[in-house]
Design a protein around this motif. Structure first.
Motif, PDB file in Angstrom:
ATOM      1  N   MET A 160      -9.985  24.073  27.315  1.00 64.23           N
ATOM      2  CA  MET A 160      -8.985  23.054  27.092  1.00 64.23           C
ATOM      3  C   MET A 160      -8.310  23.499  25.852  1.00 64.23           C
ATOM      4  O   MET A 160      -8.339  24.387  25.136  1.00 64.23           O
ATOM      5  CB  MET A 160      -9.550  21.790  26.926  1.00 64.23           C
ATOM      6  N   ILE A 161      -7.215  22.655  25.508  1.00 64.85           N
ATOM      7  CA  ILE A 161      -6.239  22.913  24.286  1.00 64.85           C
ATOM      8  C   ILE A 161      -6.336  21.720  23.396  1.00 64.85           C
ATOM      9  O   ILE A 161      -5.901  20.467  23.907  1.00 64.85           O
ATOM     10  CB  ILE A 161      -4.792  23.216  24.845  1.00 64.85           C
ATOM     11  N   SER A 162      -6.405  21.858  22.218  1.00 62.35           N
ATOM     12  CA  SER A 162      -5.914  20.374  21.255  1.00 62.35           C
ATOM     13  C   SER A 162      -4.623  20.268  21.020  1.00 62.35           C
ATOM     14  O   SER A 162      -4.096  21.470  21.073  1.00 62.35           O
ATOM     15  CB  SER A 162      -6.904  21.036  20.048  1.00 62.35           C
ATOM     16  N   VAL A 163      -4.308  19.204  20.612  1.00 59.02           N
ATOM     17  CA  VAL A 163      -2.901  19.070  20.392  1.00 59.02           C
ATOM     18  C   VAL A 163      -2.710  18.617  18.983  1.00 59.02           C
ATOM     19  O   VAL A 163      -3.518  17.607  18.493  1.00 59.02           O
ATOM     20  CB  VAL A 163      -2.407  17.991  21.337  1.00 59.02           C
ATOM     21  N   LEU A 164      -1.683  18.942  18.216  1.00 63.41           N
ATOM     22  CA  LEU A 164      -1.111  18.421  17.008  1.00 63.41           C
ATOM     23  C   LEU A 164       0.261  17.971  17.038  1.00 63.41           C
ATOM     24  O   LEU A 164       1.078  18.726  17.450  1.00 63.41           O
ATOM     25  CB  LEU A 164      -1.167  19.673  16.024  1.00 63.41           C
ATOM     26  N   ILE A 165       0.312  16.611  16.645  1.00 62.83           N
ATOM     27  CA  ILE A 165       1.734  16.005  16.547  1.00 62.83           C
ATOM     28  C   ILE A 165       2.084  15.555  15.285  1.00 62.83           C
ATOM     29  O   ILE A 165       1.232  14.935  14.518  1.00 62.83           O
ATOM     30  CB  ILE A 165       1.713  14.659  17.515  1.00 62.83           C
ATOM     31  N   LEU A 166       3.190  16.096  14.590  1.00 67.59           N
ATOM     32  CA  LEU A 166       3.438  15.781  13.230  1.00 67.59           C
ATOM     33  C   LEU A 166       4.442  14.468  13.190  1.00 67.59           C
ATOM     34  O   LEU A 166       5.430  14.506  14.180  1.00 67.59           O
ATOM     35  CB  LEU A 166       4.273  16.926  12.588  1.00 67.59           C
ATOM     36  N   THR A 167       4.170  13.679  12.694  1.00 68.65           N
ATOM     37  CA  THR A 167       4.890  12.179  12.505  1.00 68.65           C
ATOM     38  C   THR A 167       5.305  11.763  11.278  1.00 68.65           C
ATOM     39  O   THR A 167       4.875  11.954  10.186  1.00 68.65           O
ATOM     40  CB  THR A 167       4.099  11.038  13.309  1.00 68.65           C
ATOM     41  N   ARG A 168       6.495  11.082  11.197  1.00 75.49           N
ATOM     42  CA  ARG A 168       6.768  10.024  10.073  1.00 75.49           C
ATOM     43  C   ARG A 168       7.807   8.912  10.605  1.00 75.49           C
ATOM     44  O   ARG A 168       8.783   9.336  11.235  1.00 75.49           O
ATOM     45  CB  ARG A 168       7.798  11.008   9.179  1.00 75.49           C
ATOM     46  N   ASN A 169       7.181   7.674  10.825  1.00 71.83           N
ATOM     47  CA  ASN A 169       8.017   6.789  11.466  1.00 71.83           C
ATOM     48  C   ASN A 169       8.422   7.030  12.940  1.00 71.83           C
ATOM     49  O   ASN A 169       9.740   6.882  13.141  1.00 71.83           O
ATOM     50  CB  ASN A 169       9.061   6.481  10.808  1.00 71.83           C
ATOM     51  N   GLU A 170       7.561   7.217  13.919  1.00 68.84           N
ATOM     52  CA  GLU A 170       8.053   7.749  15.078  1.00 68.84           C
ATOM     53  C   GLU A 170       7.445   6.591  16.207  1.00 68.84           C
ATOM     54  O   GLU A 170       7.128   7.284  17.260  1.00 68.84           O
ATOM     55  CB  GLU A 170       7.217   9.179  15.428  1.00 68.84           C
ATOM     56  N   GLU A 171       7.549   5.650  15.694  1.00 70.53           N
ATOM     57  CA  GLU A 171       7.041   4.248  16.981  1.00 70.53           C
ATOM     58  C   GLU A 171       7.976   4.365  18.062  1.00 70.53           C
ATOM     59  O   GLU A 171       7.475   4.201  19.167  1.00 70.53           O
ATOM     60  CB  GLU A 171       7.293   2.868  16.114  1.00 70.53           C
ATOM     61  N   GLN A 172       9.168   5.035  18.174  1.00 70.42           N
ATOM     62  CA  GLN A 172       9.934   5.147  19.163  1.00 70.42           C
ATOM     63  C   GLN A 172       9.739   6.263  20.244  1.00 70.42           C
ATOM     64  O   GLN A 172       9.566   6.135  21.410  1.00 70.42           O
ATOM     65  CB  GLN A 172      11.571   5.037  18.780  1.00 70.42           C
ATOM     66  N   ASP A 173       9.547   7.318  19.578  1.00 71.55           N
ATOM     67  CA  ASP A 173       9.388   8.639  20.521  1.00 71.55           C
ATOM     68  C   ASP A 173       7.743   8.955  20.782  1.00 71.55           C
ATOM     69  O   ASP A 173       7.452   9.661  21.520  1.00 71.55           O
ATOM     70  CB  ASP A 173       9.850   9.864  19.682  1.00 71.55           C
ATOM     71  N   LEU A 174       6.848   8.628  19.734  1.00 65.32           N
ATOM     72  CA  LEU A 174       5.671   8.901  19.961  1.00 65.32           C
ATOM     73  C   LEU A 174       4.762   8.245  21.344  1.00 65.32           C
ATOM     74  O   LEU A 174       4.197   9.138  21.769  1.00 65.32           O
ATOM     75  CB  LEU A 174       4.785   8.194  18.565  1.00 65.32           C
ATOM     76  N   PRO A 175       5.030   7.160  21.807  1.00 65.26           N
ATOM     77  CA  PRO A 175       4.349   6.997  23.126  1.00 65.26           C
ATOM     78  C   PRO A 175       4.676   8.083  24.409  1.00 65.26           C
ATOM     79  O   PRO A 175       3.692   8.212  24.916  1.00 65.26           O
ATOM     80  CB  PRO A 175       5.041   5.332  23.314  1.00 65.26           C
ATOM     81  N   GLY A 176       6.086   8.020  24.309  1.00 69.41           N
ATOM     82  CA  GLY A 176       6.160   9.231  25.430  1.00 69.41           C
ATOM     83  C   GLY A 176       5.817  10.627  25.144  1.00 69.41           C
ATOM     84  O   GLY A 176       5.201  11.210  26.022  1.00 69.41           O
ATOM     85  N   CYS A 177       5.625  11.248  23.750  1.00 75.36           N
ATOM     86  CA  CYS A 177       5.135  12.301  23.430  1.00 75.36           C
ATOM     87  C   CYS A 177       3.583  12.178  23.870  1.00 75.36           C
ATOM     88  O   CYS A 177       2.916  13.141  24.256  1.00 75.36           O
ATOM     89  CB  CYS A 177       5.348  12.613  21.943  1.00 75.36           C
ATOM     90  N   LEU A 178       2.913  11.079  23.250  1.00 74.43           N
ATOM     91  CA  LEU A 178       1.295  11.166  23.868  1.00 74.43           C
ATOM     92  C   LEU A 178       1.106  11.150  25.214  1.00 74.43           C
ATOM     93  O   LEU A 178       0.238  11.736  25.707  1.00 74.43           O
ATOM     94  CB  LEU A 178       1.004  10.119  23.093  1.00 74.43           C
TER      95      LEU A 178
END
Length: 282
Positions: free
Chosen positions: A1-19
């Motif tokens: 499997m692969i681990s995932v790293l997501i960098l954020t700063r006030n991403e309440e709009q885009d984060l759900p789709g990314c996750l």
């Protein structure tokens, strides 16, 4: 499997789709720059590991994530919240991670930037990025236009990573690039390294990022950069072939370049005035 790293700063709009786009991973980490919106809540609702660190610069922030987070797997897929791996890319990464020889430290993939639903196929300036890395074999360098250096060989993937830089609107894009232009102006005003401004490297460098760094250094020394950039994007790269979206993007990039020029001049005038005051003792 692969681990995932997501960098954020006030991403309440885009984060759900990314996750949602990385739900195939059992080890997702959100590394946050002290968000003040619902980013933390959303990350935890989706079962992601959530860590915060005060932002200092892009390279150090990304390195801190790569060096300190307890990734479960040998391979780490690096994302911003406005990016989405296609299902085909996710499958290709899972297959390649299980088969890649130890000599390979990372994989490069093509990113598709979108504006108003149109893929900027011709207008996009930097389509290739290293985003799948072997844990402990990757490190970012340079505070501005950070580059990911890999310990080992870099392979290439066929499938696409989708990017939606205008998902929050033109205002957000221009605000972000206002910050970028200040950082670039400071680099130009300080003097770009002559060793980086190599035509040989710009044209024949072995690595895309190595060529890109040399091209940028050469470009900083050219007069009329905004117009040169606009003409290059429109007629050499063919942004006009992307229709209204491509023309809009070329215009925005020319404005961005002009902002760098103006800020560089402002910084240099301020430096000269400071030196003059110091000489006169005022």
């Amino acid at each position: 499997m692969i681990s995932v790293l997501i960098l954020t700063r006030n991403e309440e709009q885009d984060l759900p789709g990314c996750l949602a786009s990385v739900a195939w991973s059992d080890d997702v980490h959100v590394f946050d720059s002290m968000s003040t919106d619902r980013t933390a809540e959303i990350a935890r609702e989706h079962g992601a590991h959530f860590t915060q660190r005060a932002f200092d610069n892009y390279a150090r922030q990304r390195n801190a994530a790569l060096e300190t987070l307890p990734f479960r797997h040998a391979w780490v897929f690096i994302l911003d919240a406005d990016e989405r791996p296609t299902p085909a890319l996710a499958e290709e990464m899972r297959q390649i991670a299980a088969q890649a020889p130890e000599s390979i430290g990372g994989f490069r993939m093509r990113r598709r930037d979108f504006l108003n639903g149109t893929w900027l196929k011709h207008a996009q300036l930097s389509p290739f990025y290293i985003r799948l890395v072997r844990r402990g074999r990757a490190r970012y360098v340079r505070d501005v236009n950070e580059i990911l250096e890999i310990d080992g060989e870099v392979g290439d993937l066929r499938e696409m990573l989708d990017h939606f830089p205008f998902s929050k609107g033109i205002t957000h894009w221009t605000q972000k690039h206002n910050t970028y232009s200040t950082m670039e102006a400071q680099v130009v005003a300080a003097g770009v390294s002559r060793t980086e401004a190599s035509w040989k490297t710009a044209l024949f460098g072995r690595d895309f990022h190595e060529r890109r760094r040399a091209q940028k250094a050469i470009f900083y020394g050219m007069p009329g950069r905004p117009l040169i950039k606009w003409c290059y994007m429109m007629f050499v790269r063919g942004a006009v072939l992307d229709g209204a979206a491509g023309i809009t993007y070329a215009n925005l990039q020319a404005i961005y370049e002009y902002t760098i020029v103006l800020k560089t001049q402002e910084i240099m005038r301020g430096s000269q005035e400071t030196q003059a005051r110091q000489k006169t003792g005022n």
